[in-house]
Design a protein around this motif. Structure first.
Motif, PDB file in Angstrom:
ATOM      1  N   LEU A 139       0.859  -1.063  -0.059  1.00 49.84           N
ATOM      2  CA  LEU A 139      -0.097  -0.124  -0.234  1.00 49.84           C
ATOM      3  C   LEU A 139       0.870   1.151  -0.035  1.00 49.84           C
ATOM      4  O   LEU A 139       0.476   2.109  -0.756  1.00 49.84           O
ATOM      5  N   TRP A 142       2.193   1.994  -3.264  1.00 54.56           N
ATOM      6  CA  TRP A 142       1.342   1.991  -4.404  1.00 54.56           C
ATOM      7  C   TRP A 142       1.058   3.515  -4.155  1.00 54.56           C
ATOM      8  O   TRP A 142       1.199   4.529  -5.351  1.00 54.56           O
ATOM      9  N   TRP A 325      -2.746  -8.860  -2.722  1.00 54.86           N
ATOM     10  CA  TRP A 325      -2.681  -7.309  -2.565  1.00 54.86           C
ATOM     11  C   TRP A 325      -3.747  -6.996  -3.716  1.00 54.86           C
ATOM     12  O   TRP A 325      -4.443  -5.815  -3.320  1.00 54.86           O
ATOM     13  N   LYS A 329      -6.356  -4.166  -2.453  1.00 57.66           N
ATOM     14  CA  LYS A 329      -6.063  -3.017  -2.905  1.00 57.66           C
ATOM     15  C   LYS A 329      -7.092  -1.881  -2.724  1.00 57.66           C
ATOM     16  O   LYS A 329      -7.105  -0.974  -2.056  1.00 57.66           O
TER      17      LYS A 329
END
Length: 494
Positions: A139, A142, A325, A329
Motif C-alpha cells: 500500500l 502504491w 494485494w 487494494k
C-alpha cells in the motif's frame, strides 16, 4: 576380545533403536493431542484463528518468501528515503525483544499538525498472521508511485494523514507464534468494558502500551487492523455484557456497518461470502473476545476501528501475496478515502475573539461524543449516509448550538460559532482559557490604594464625583431630546 567388542556394539545399536522409537512415539502423541485440540476448536467456532502454534513452529518454510523483521525495517527506511516528499518514518516504541515499532506516515505535509482527519492501519497483531505486514508495504509503495497519477491516491495524500504500522508484533512473527515474546495475545491485552482486566497499565505488554500512548499523541478518526484466518470485515462490539455469543451493537452500529461494507464490497470476493452476509460481521455475534484493541479504540480514543480478516489462510504461500494485494487494494484505499467522502467535518470557534475551541460534537440519537482538536478546533465525525442528522456542538462556558444536516449526497462541512455564556448582571463568564495571568500585579495595586494612600484616594473619588455631576447637568441642557440606544443583539451563523 573380539566377541566382547561385537556384543557391546549390538547392545549400543539396540539401545539407540529403542530410544528413537520412544522419541517418535512421544512426538506422535503430542501431535495427535494438538490435532484433537484443533478439531475441537474448529468444530465449536467457524473462525480459524487459534491454530496450533506447534504446527507452525515445525514448518520451517512457512516464512519463505516473506520479509524478515530486518527486511521489513530495511524496506520501511528505504521507502522513507525514496518517498520523502510525502512521508516520514517514526517509531512508537519497541517490542519485548527491543525491535522498533516503525510507522510510515503518508501525507502532503507529513509530521505537521493540520485540521485533517487521521487514519491508521496496523498489521501483524498476531505473530502468525503476516499477510497484513506485507499488504501495508504494498500500500505504501502504491501511494508513493501513483500520487501524481491516480485521483484517489491524490485525494488521500492531500486530505488525510495516513499512518501505517506494518508489524505490531515483530517478536511473535520471528517466533512463528500468535502471541508476543512473552506469549501474550496482544489482542486480549487492552482494558475491557465488560471484564476487569489490564487495568494496571504497567502490567500490559510494551507493544500494547506503545499503541495506547500513540493514540494519546495523535487523534485518529478511524482505523483498521489486518488479521488472517478468515475473510470478513468485523466491527464492534467484540464482546457482550453477559458473555454470550450474540449480536451486540455499539452506539455507532450504522456507521460501523457502513465502514465494514465499504471494505467488503470493494474487495474481490469478500462480500460474496457464504458464511457472512455481505462479508461483514458483528464481533460478539461471531466470536466474542475481551481485552481487544478494536473496542478500546472506540471507547477510549474516539477512533472507529475495524478488524479485517484479509486471508482465509494465515500463512499462504508467499507467491500468493501479489494476488492478495490485488484483491485488497481497492478496499484499503476506499476505506481511507471514506473519511473525506462522507460524514460531517468542521471547526468550532468562539464568537468573542474567533479563536478555535476544543469543544464536543454529538449527534442526536447516538450516545457517542467526538472531541475537537485543541489547536484548530477541528472535528471529523464519521456517519453513514442518511436523510438527516441533528448535530450539537458544546463547550464549557459557551452556549451550545445545534443544526440539522443531510448526508444523502457526500460529506458536509459544518462550522460552529459559539457564544459565551453570560451571568445575571450581563458580564461575560470568564473562560478557563482566559485566566488573568497578572493577578499578582492586581493584588499589589489594590494593596497600594488601600494602604497609606487611602486619604488621597478618597479625595480623588470626591473630585471625580463632582466633575461627573457637572458633566451630566451640562449634557441634559445641551441634548434635552437624546436617549440611550437599545443594545443590538449579534446573530451568527451556525
Amino acid at each position: 576380545m573380539v566377541m566382547k567388542t561385537k556384543l557391546l556394539f549390538f547392545l549400543l545399536l539396540f539401545a539407540s533403536l529403542i530410544s528413537s522409537s520412544l522419541a517418535k512415539g512421544s512426538l506422535q502423541q503430542t501431535l495427535n493431542s494438538s490435532e484433537k485440540f484443533d478439531d475441537c476448536s474448529n468444530a465449536s467456532r467457524t473462525r480459524h484463528l487459534l491454530e496450533d502454534e506447534s504446527r507452525a513452529q515445525t514448518s520451517v518454510d512457512l516464512a519463505q518468501g516473506y520479509m524478515s523483521n530486518d527486511d521489513l525495517e530495511r524496506a520501511i527506511k528505504e521507502f522513507g528515503q525514496r518517498c520523502s516528499n510525502i512521508s516520514r518514518i517514526y517509531s512508537i516504541g519497541n517490542s519485548v525483544n527491543g525491535f522498533p515499532l516503525l510507522v510510515i506516515e503518508i501525507s502532503d505535509k507529513p509530521g505537521e499538525e493540520e485540521s485533517k482527519p487521521a487514519f491508521k492501519y496496523i498489521g501483524n497483531v498476531h505473530g502468525d498472521e503476516p499477510v497484513g505486514r506485507e499488504l501495508l508495504i504494498f500500500l505504501a509503495n502504491w501511494l508513493c508511485d501513483n500520487y501524481l497519477k491516480d485521483p484517489l491516491v491524490k485525494l488521500i495524500v492531500e486530505n488525510v494523514h495516513l499512518h501505517l504500522l506494518p508489524s505490531m508484533n515483530p517478536d511473535g512473527y520471528s517466533l512463528r507464534k500468535r502471541g508476543n515474546a512473552n506469549n501474550i495475545d496482544l489482542n486480549r491485552d487492552f482494558p475491557d468494558q465488560f471484564v476487569s482486566i489490564n487495568d494496571d497499565e504497567d502490567s500490559r505488554q510494551p507493544e500494547t502500551r506503545a499503541i495506547m500512548n500513540w493514540l494519546r499523541d495523535i487523534r485518529f478518526t478511524a482505523s483498521a487492523t489486518l488479521h488472517g484466518g478468515a475473510l470478513v470485515a468485523n466491527y464492534p462490539w467484540d464482546g457482550s455484557e453477559d458473555k454470550r455469543t450474540k449480536y451486540y451493537g455499539c452506539p455507532d452500529d450504522d456507521a460501523f456497518r457502513f465502514m465494514a461494507s465499504i471494505y467488503s464490497h470493494s474487495h474481490y470476493n469478500m462480500s460474496s461470502s457464504k458464511e457472512f452476509l455481505g462479508g461483514i460481521t458483528n464481533g460478539a455475534e461471531w466470536y466474542p473476545l475481551y481485552g481487544g484493541m478494536q473496542d478500546w479504540n472506540y471507547i477510549h480514543a474516539g477512533c472507529l476501528e475495524l478488524t479485517l480478516e484479509v486471508s482465509d489462510n494465515k500463512w499462504p504461500n508467499a507467491t500468493e501475496l501479489p494476488i492478495l494485494w490485488r484483491y485488497n487494494k481497492m478496499s484499503l484505499l476506499n476505506l481511507v478515502a471514506s473519511l473525506v467522502k462522507t460524514g460531517v467535518h468542521g471547526r468550532i470557534y468562539s464568537s468573542g475573539d474567533g479563536r478555535p475551541l476544543p469543544g464536543s460534537i454529538t449527534v442526536s440519537g447516538i450516545n457517542y461524543t467526538v472531541t475537537a482538536g485543541k489547536t484548530f478546533g477541528d472535528y471529523h465525525r464519521f456517519l453513514a449516509p442518511r436523510d438527516k442528522y441533528e448535530v450539537v456542538a458544546t463547550m464549557p462556558g459557551y452556549k451550545s448550538k445545534n443544526t440539522t444536516i443531510w448526508l444523502d449526497d457526500g460529506p458536509v462541512t459544518l462550522d460552529f460559532v459559539l457564544d459565551p455564556e453570560v451571568s445575571v448582571k450581563g458580564s461575560v463568564l470568564q473562560n478557563a482559557c482566559d485566566c488573568d495571568c497578572n493577578s499578582k500585579s492586581t493584588q499589589e495595586f489594590v494593596q497600594f490604594l488601600w494602604g497609606a494612600h487611602l486619604e488621597v484616594f478618597f479625595i480623588l473619588i470626591v473630585i471625580l464625583g463632582f466633575l461627573l455631576l457637572l458633566f451630566k447637568r451640562r449634557t441634559k441642557v445641551k441634548f434635552p431630546t437624546s436617549r440611550p440606544l437599545a443594545g443590538s443583539k449579534r446573530t451568527v451563523e451556525v
